[in-house]
Design a protein around this motif. Sequence first.
Motif, short mmCIF file in Angstrom:
data_model
loop_
_atom_site.label_atom_id
_atom_site.label_comp_id
_atom_site.label_asym_id
_atom_site.label_seq_id
_atom_site.Cartn_x
_atom_site.Cartn_y
_atom_site.Cartn_z
N ARG A 179 0.93 -1.66 -0.08
CA ARG A 179 -0.08 0.18 -0.18
C ARG A 179 0.71 0.82 0.07
NH1 ARG A 179 -3.29 -3.51 4.14
NH2 ARG A 179 -4.88 -4.14 3.27
N GLU A 180 1.68 1.38 0.63
CA GLU A 180 3.03 2.51 0.64
C GLU A 180 3.69 2.88 -0.61
OE1 GLU A 180 4.00 1.99 5.36
OE2 GLU A 180 5.39 1.16 4.01
N LEU A 181 3.94 1.85 -1.41
CA LEU A 181 4.66 1.60 -2.68
C LEU A 181 2.89 1.67 -3.77
CD1 LEU A 181 6.33 -1.38 -2.33
CD2 LEU A 181 7.59 1.11 -2.18
N GLY A 182 1.93 2.41 -3.02
CA GLY A 182 1.12 3.03 -4.36
C GLY A 182 0.72 2.02 -4.93
N VAL A 183 0.86 0.33 -4.87
CA VAL A 183 0.10 -1.22 -5.38
C VAL A 183 -1.85 -0.45 -4.96
CG1 VAL A 183 -0.44 -3.25 -5.78
CG2 VAL A 183 1.90 -1.92 -4.98
#
Length: 340
Positions: A179-183
Motif C-alpha cells: 500500500r505504501e508503494l502505491g499498489v
Amino acid sequence: MVDRGARVTRNVALPDGWEPKVRAAVAAVRPDLAPGALRPLGAGFESVALLLEPNHPVEPNGPVEPNGPVDTDRLVDTDRGQSYVLRFPRGEDGAEGIACEARLLPELAGLLDVPVPRFAFTAPNPLGPGEFCCYPVVPGESLSEDDWHARGLLDEPAPVRQLAGLIEAIHSFPVKRARELGVPEVDPRAEFTEDLRLVRAEVVPLLPPDQARLLIAAYERYLADDGNFDGPPTLIHADISLDHLLITGTRISGLIDFGDAQIGDPDYDLCFLWPETNRAFVRRLQRERGRPFDARLEGKLRFWELADPATDVLHGIENDLPDVRDEGLTLLSTLLTADR
C-alpha cells in the motif's frame, strides 16, 4: 483445451514515425543505447514492447560521453552484448502499471527465486501517456500455450514446483508495504458487481438468450457467495499466464509483466493458468503450495474463465476494437455452450 485467444500478440501496431521518437527518448537518458537495433517484441491491451539490441562495431573507440554526440560507427555499448526491453504504455492504465512496477519490483525481486524485470530507467513516453521503462532482457523464452503443451512442460517436475514458490513469495510481500508503494487495492465483489451491470447492458444483447442466462447466472452465483470474499487480500501478480513465465530448458528462468500487480484475492493468481493448463496441473500446483484444491476454488476459477472474455468484449466495445470484441464473444460463446 479451449483456445482463449492471445493476451499478448506479436503483431504490434506502432504509430507512424515511432522510431525516431523512441531513439530520441532513449538517447535523452542512455545515448550509448540509442543507436541499437529496434524491433517489435509484443503487445497487450495496456502496453507495447520493443527489443533493443546494441550495435557492436569492429573497431570501437572508447566509451561514449554521457552528454556528447553519438557516433554510431564508433559506438561501444557500456553493457556489451546486453539487450533491453522497452515497454511503452498505450493508455493511462498502462502508465499507472509501469509507474507501480518501478516502485514495487526493486523490493519484490529479492523475494523471488527467478529474475524479474529490473528497470534501468524510466523516461517520458514518446508514444503516449506517462513514462516508458527500459530493462535488461530477462533470460528465457516466452512460449505460447501450445508450446507449453507440446514440450510437455506441464508434466515436468520443475515448473510446477518453481511456480508454487513464486506465487507464495509474491503473496508473502507485506500488504502494508505494498500500500505504501502505491499498489492499487481492488474489491472483487464491487468490481464484478459493476462488471455485471455492464455485461447486462453490453454483452447480453450479443448472445443467444440461453447463453445470456447462463452468463448472468454465473455472475450472480459468484457474487452471492460470501465465502468467495472471506480471505484476507494479498499482493498478487494478477496476470500469471504461461507466456509470462520464461523458460530455459525445462525450468522457469524468469517472470515478467507485473503491470497489473494489485492487492486482492490471492486465488486470482490461478485464473489464467486454469484454462491454459489443465485441472491436474492446478491440483498439483496447489499441492506444492500446501493449499487446498476444493469446490469453492474450482467454482471461482470457472467463473473467472467466463468473466475474462466477457471483460474483453466490454474492452472491445469501449475502445472501438471490433477484433477484440469479436474474439472475446466467440470464446465466451464456446465456453457457455460447453457449460450448458
